[in-house]
Design a protein around this motif. Sequence first.
Motif, short mmCIF file in Angstrom:
data_model
loop_
_atom_site.label_atom_id
_atom_site.label_comp_id
_atom_site.label_asym_id
_atom_site.label_seq_id
_atom_site.Cartn_x
_atom_site.Cartn_y
_atom_site.Cartn_z
N GLY A 213 -6.57 6.70 -5.59
CA GLY A 213 -5.44 7.34 -6.24
C GLY A 213 -5.81 8.26 -7.39
N ASP B 35 0.83 -1.21 0.00
CA ASP B 35 0.00 0.00 0.00
C ASP B 35 0.86 1.25 0.00
N TYR C 283 -9.10 18.09 -2.40
CA TYR C 283 -9.60 17.80 -3.75
C TYR C 283 -10.34 18.98 -4.38
N ARG D 137 -1.58 13.24 -6.89
CA ARG D 137 -2.76 13.07 -6.04
C ARG D 137 -2.69 14.02 -4.86
N TYR E 116 0.85 7.18 -6.38
CA TYR E 116 -0.25 8.12 -6.58
C TYR E 116 0.18 9.55 -6.27
N ASP E 117 0.90 9.72 -5.17
CA ASP E 117 1.35 11.06 -4.78
C ASP E 117 2.29 11.65 -5.83
N HIS F 54 -9.43 9.56 -2.99
CA HIS F 54 -8.04 9.55 -2.51
C HIS F 54 -7.53 8.12 -2.38
N LYS F 55 -8.37 7.25 -1.84
CA LYS F 55 -7.97 5.84 -1.68
C LYS F 55 -7.70 5.18 -3.02
N TRP G 101 2.02 1.96 -3.51
CA TRP G 101 0.96 2.56 -4.32
C TRP G 101 0.71 4.01 -3.92
N ASN G 102 0.70 4.28 -2.63
CA ASN G 102 0.49 5.66 -2.17
C ASN G 102 1.59 6.59 -2.66
N SER G 103 2.81 6.10 -2.66
CA SER G 103 3.93 6.91 -3.16
C SER G 103 3.76 7.16 -4.66
#
Length: 279
Positions: free
Chosen positions: A130, A87, A105, A99, A94-95, A127-128, A90-92
């Motif tokens: 992405g 996770d 938003y 994102r 998306y950011d 956000h979740k 993936w967050n890295s």
Amino acid sequence: MSLLNEGTNADSSNGGGSTNTDSGSGTSTSTNSGVSTSWKDSLPEDIRGHSAIATFDDPATLAKSYIHAQGLIGKKGVLVPGEKASDDDWNSFYDSLGRPPVDKYALDNSKINLDPAALKGFSEAFHKAGLLPKQAQAIMEMYVGGQQADVQAQQAVKAKMVEDNKTTLQKEWGEGYPKMINAAVAAAKRVGGDGFIEYLAEKGLDSDVRIIKTLAEVGKLLGEDKFRGEANTKLGMTPEEAQREINELQSRPEYGDPSHGDHKKVVNRVSDLYQKLFS
């Protein structure tokens, strides 16, 4: 053949002081002193023996591999996480694509008028997943627009059903339609109160032909009971009892004989009963 290879061959043919030998791990060059060197020897020591370049025989092959790799890398220079990515990976990712934080938003709510709680829920879901702001806005408008279209379609169907049922009852009841509808409403309030009418509306039963007809019949019965109750209060007897007394008094000789001493008394009693019965 590449230009680099052509240059190497030119040096050899001109009697230069070095010759090429294949060491098996990369192109190497023998100098006049007899020491074999590799193109990797010119690299900094900390990367010279790195496994990532161990299979490249010459700079040209390395360059081709790098160009090919660039085609597999995102525009911003970020590799798409693989199937086993965490996770955090993936967050890295998306950011790095842009994102925003969940509370940044800035979704345009002017056209769809969502309540704050719903808008917050959309932002958290976007956000979740992405999503970038533009993607999030488009998806929200499409989803909410579809929901609103469904509601409007359902309202149109219900409106047609109400109109069709009204036509059915008007044909059956004719001029008595308003009276029967009022009887149905009165019965619903009498039996279950305003809450019962609201319940019927919520369930879509407030215009059901069978429900309306049943309530109308109940309303008629309640109306008759009310008449009887009012008559009992005025007369001290039921309407049937009053009518029987009227019939009995009218059958007496004194009722039809003005010369009889009780004639006036009997006539007044009959008149009083009629007046109270039908007033």
